[in-house]
Design a protein around this motif. Structure first.
Motif, PDB file in Angstrom:
ATOM      1  N   LEU A 181     -15.365   8.578   7.366  1.00 52.93           N
ATOM      2  CA  LEU A 181     -15.789   8.121   6.098  1.00 52.93           C
ATOM      3  C   LEU A 181     -14.371   8.356   5.914  1.00 52.93           C
ATOM      4  O   LEU A 181     -14.057   8.224   5.322  1.00 52.93           O
ATOM      5  N   ALA A 182     -14.156   9.946   6.091  1.00 56.24           N
ATOM      6  CA  ALA A 182     -13.038  10.401   5.435  1.00 56.24           C
ATOM      7  C   ALA A 182     -11.521  10.704   5.663  1.00 56.24           C
ATOM      8  O   ALA A 182     -11.017  10.044   4.943  1.00 56.24           O
ATOM      9  N   ARG A 185     -11.650   6.959   3.722  1.00 53.13           N
ATOM     10  CA  ARG A 185     -11.290   7.800   2.521  1.00 53.13           C
ATOM     11  C   ARG A 185      -9.531   7.593   2.541  1.00 53.13           C
ATOM     12  O   ARG A 185      -8.321   7.373   1.453  1.00 53.13           O
ATOM     13  N   ASP A 186      -9.034   8.218   3.331  1.00 52.05           N
ATOM     14  CA  ASP A 186      -7.633   9.065   3.834  1.00 52.05           C
ATOM     15  C   ASP A 186      -7.010   7.187   4.020  1.00 52.05           C
ATOM     16  O   ASP A 186      -5.745   7.564   2.665  1.00 52.05           O
ATOM     17  N   LEU A 188      -7.438   4.625   2.489  1.00 49.39           N
ATOM     18  CA  LEU A 188      -6.996   3.628   1.493  1.00 49.39           C
ATOM     19  C   LEU A 188      -6.486   4.896   0.116  1.00 49.39           C
ATOM     20  O   LEU A 188      -5.921   3.798  -0.637  1.00 49.39           O
ATOM     21  N   ALA A 189      -6.959   5.845   0.710  1.00 47.83           N
ATOM     22  CA  ALA A 189      -6.339   6.965  -0.864  1.00 47.83           C
ATOM     23  C   ALA A 189      -4.921   7.359  -0.917  1.00 47.83           C
ATOM     24  O   ALA A 189      -4.053   8.020  -1.443  1.00 47.83           O
ATOM     25  N   ALA A 206     -11.593   6.728 -10.700  1.00 50.49           N
ATOM     26  CA  ALA A 206     -11.262   6.561  -9.631  1.00 50.49           C
ATOM     27  C   ALA A 206      -8.998   7.240 -10.006  1.00 50.49           C
ATOM     28  O   ALA A 206      -9.017   7.728 -11.204  1.00 50.49           O
ATOM     29  N   GLY A 210      -3.680   4.510  -4.692  1.00 44.92           N
ATOM     30  CA  GLY A 210      -3.377   3.724  -3.762  1.00 44.92           C
ATOM     31  C   GLY A 210      -3.074   2.344  -3.225  1.00 44.92           C
ATOM     32  O   GLY A 210      -2.335   2.272  -3.711  1.00 44.92           O
ATOM     33  N   LEU A 230     -18.368   4.606   0.384  1.00 45.66           N
ATOM     34  CA  LEU A 230     -17.360   5.204  -0.128  1.00 45.66           C
ATOM     35  C   LEU A 230     -17.234   5.402  -1.559  1.00 45.66           C
ATOM     36  O   LEU A 230     -16.690   6.073  -1.953  1.00 45.66           O
ATOM     37  N   LEU A 260     -12.339   3.061  -6.418  1.00 46.97           N
ATOM     38  CA  LEU A 260     -12.833   3.865  -5.358  1.00 46.97           C
ATOM     39  C   LEU A 260     -12.707   5.673  -5.679  1.00 46.97           C
ATOM     40  O   LEU A 260     -10.914   5.719  -6.179  1.00 46.97           O
ATOM     41  N   SER A 262     -11.833   8.268  -4.378  1.00 45.12           N
ATOM     42  CA  SER A 262     -10.746   8.995  -4.441  1.00 45.12           C
ATOM     43  C   SER A 262      -9.959   8.756  -3.819  1.00 45.12           C
ATOM     44  O   SER A 262      -8.720   9.358  -3.168  1.00 45.12           O
TER      45      SER A 262
END
Length: 376
Positions: A181-182, A185-186, A188-189, A206, A210, A230, A260, A262
């Motif tokens: 998941l990390a 997230r990275d 998408l961000a 949010a 991103g 997420l 999101l 993140s």
């Protein structure tokens, strides 16, 4: 608006519309002839102008940027130019495309490790993803529920997916234990700006910017569960999966855009049963890149890779470097794409002939009226 993807260049292009009293907005979800949107003034619910209703391909959908009137009953008066669009053939069977999501940077093609991967379906989704103008990324969910309960099974599934998706990155995730998941997230961000106040986002808020991504895949692969993981909250409903075949129910009923915490934006979609391709020439070339490369070495430029002498594709099948299943899948999608294009061309030809048919009918009526007058 930056958290939803609005840029300085977008603002520059929109300036003349502001002079006319319009504001930019992004569609969060659509319900028939109305849309929920986000604007610089907050959220709004707006009516879709009649000018957008005649062409299904150009009607507003989730992810679109639009020009919005600020009247008492806000109205979408213009659909802004899309930089990407995920399109499939219409579920109604008509010769027209259906836009699933617009202005996306990544198409998250979701499959599960809890069952054997459906490689044909995966290739279909990848073809749509490449054609959209966005970048495909395969997300294999339920890493905690391996297909046969062993790491060997997961390795075989991963190898099969990798072979069916040349040039596509693959992430293995689990919403249950947080695996992968990390990294997602990275992904998408990426490009998200830091909070200018220095305090960071508040819970449920949010960060700026991103990437915009859409999730596609059949019911039961865990798309809504992944979105909830997420988000860090149970925002979207999830359903049980039938243990006998691994299929799930449609718990997501409409496409919805969510920011999101993140950074980045996700558009969740209902599980796709019918995945008809739509005008996917370049998408096919990208999905089956190894066949496209081999075809360049065929003796004949119009080689169909069936019985022709000097066919580099058939030679690759003979020596085992190209799986026969890949060629069969390529041919199937190629035939479907050609058939849909022929239907569309026939429809367009009929539309072009329609005005002339009206003129011809009117001329016949005139001639008939003249003949009746002469008989009198």
């Amino acid at each position: 608006m930056r958290r939803y993807g609005w840029t300085a260049s977008d603002e520059t292009r929109f300036a003349p519309r502001r002079t006319a009293g319009l504001i930019p907005a992004r569609i969060l979800r659509r319900d028939r002839d109305r849309c929920d949107l986000v604007t610089e003034r907050g959220t709004a619910n707006a009516r879709i102008g009649l000018t957008h209703a005649s062409d299904a391909h150009l009607t507003p959908c989730t992810g679109d940027w639009v020009a919005l009137s600020t009247a008492a009953d806000p109205t979408i008066v213009e659909l802004l130019t899309r930089h990407s669009a995920l399109v499939r053939s219409s579920a109604s069977g008509r010769s027209e495309g259906q836009v699933l999501a617009a202005n996306i940077d990544i198409v998250l093609v979701v499959a599960t490790l809890s069952t054997e991967p459906d490689l044909g379906r995966l290739e279909r989704l990848l073809t749509l993803a490449w054609e959209s103008g966005a970048r495909p990324l395969i997300v294999l969910t339920k890493a905690d529920l391996l297909v046969d309960g062993s790491r060997d099974g997961a390795a075989r599934a991963l190898a099969a997916v990798t072979a069916a998706a040349p040039g596509v990155d693959i992430l293995t995730v689990s919403a249950f234990d947080g695996t992968g998941l990390a990294a997602l997230r990275d992904e998408l961000a990426a490009g998200a700006a830091a909070d200018p106040t220095g305090s960071g986002p508040t819970p449920g808020e949010a960060v700026l910017g991103g990437r915009s991504a859409v999730l596609v895949g059949p019911s039961g692969v865990g798309k809504s569960t992944l979105v909830n993981a997420l988000l860090g909250e149970e925002k979207l409903a999830v359903g049980r999966v039938r243990p006998q075949d691994g299929k799930g129910r449609h718990t997501t009923v409409r496409r919805e855009l969510v920011p999101l915490p993140s950074g980045g934006i996700l558009i969740d979609t209902p599980g796709l049963r019918g995945i008809g391709v739509w005008d996917v020439d370049s998408g096919l070339d990208a999905t089956f890149a190894e066949i496209t490369e081999l075809a360049a070495d065929c003796r004949y430029g119009d080689c169909e890779h069936r019985t022709e002498p000097g066919c580099a594709v058939l030679a690759a099948i003979e020596d085992g470097t190209l799986p026969e299943r890949r060629l069969a899948s390529y041919r199937r999608l190629l035939r479907e794409n050609a058939w849909l294009q022929s239907r569309r061309d026939a429809r367009l030809a009929a539309e072009l002939l329609r005005p002339w048919k009206k003129i011809e009918l009117e001329q016949r009526r005139l001639y008939a009226d003249r003949a009746r007058r002469e008989r009198r």
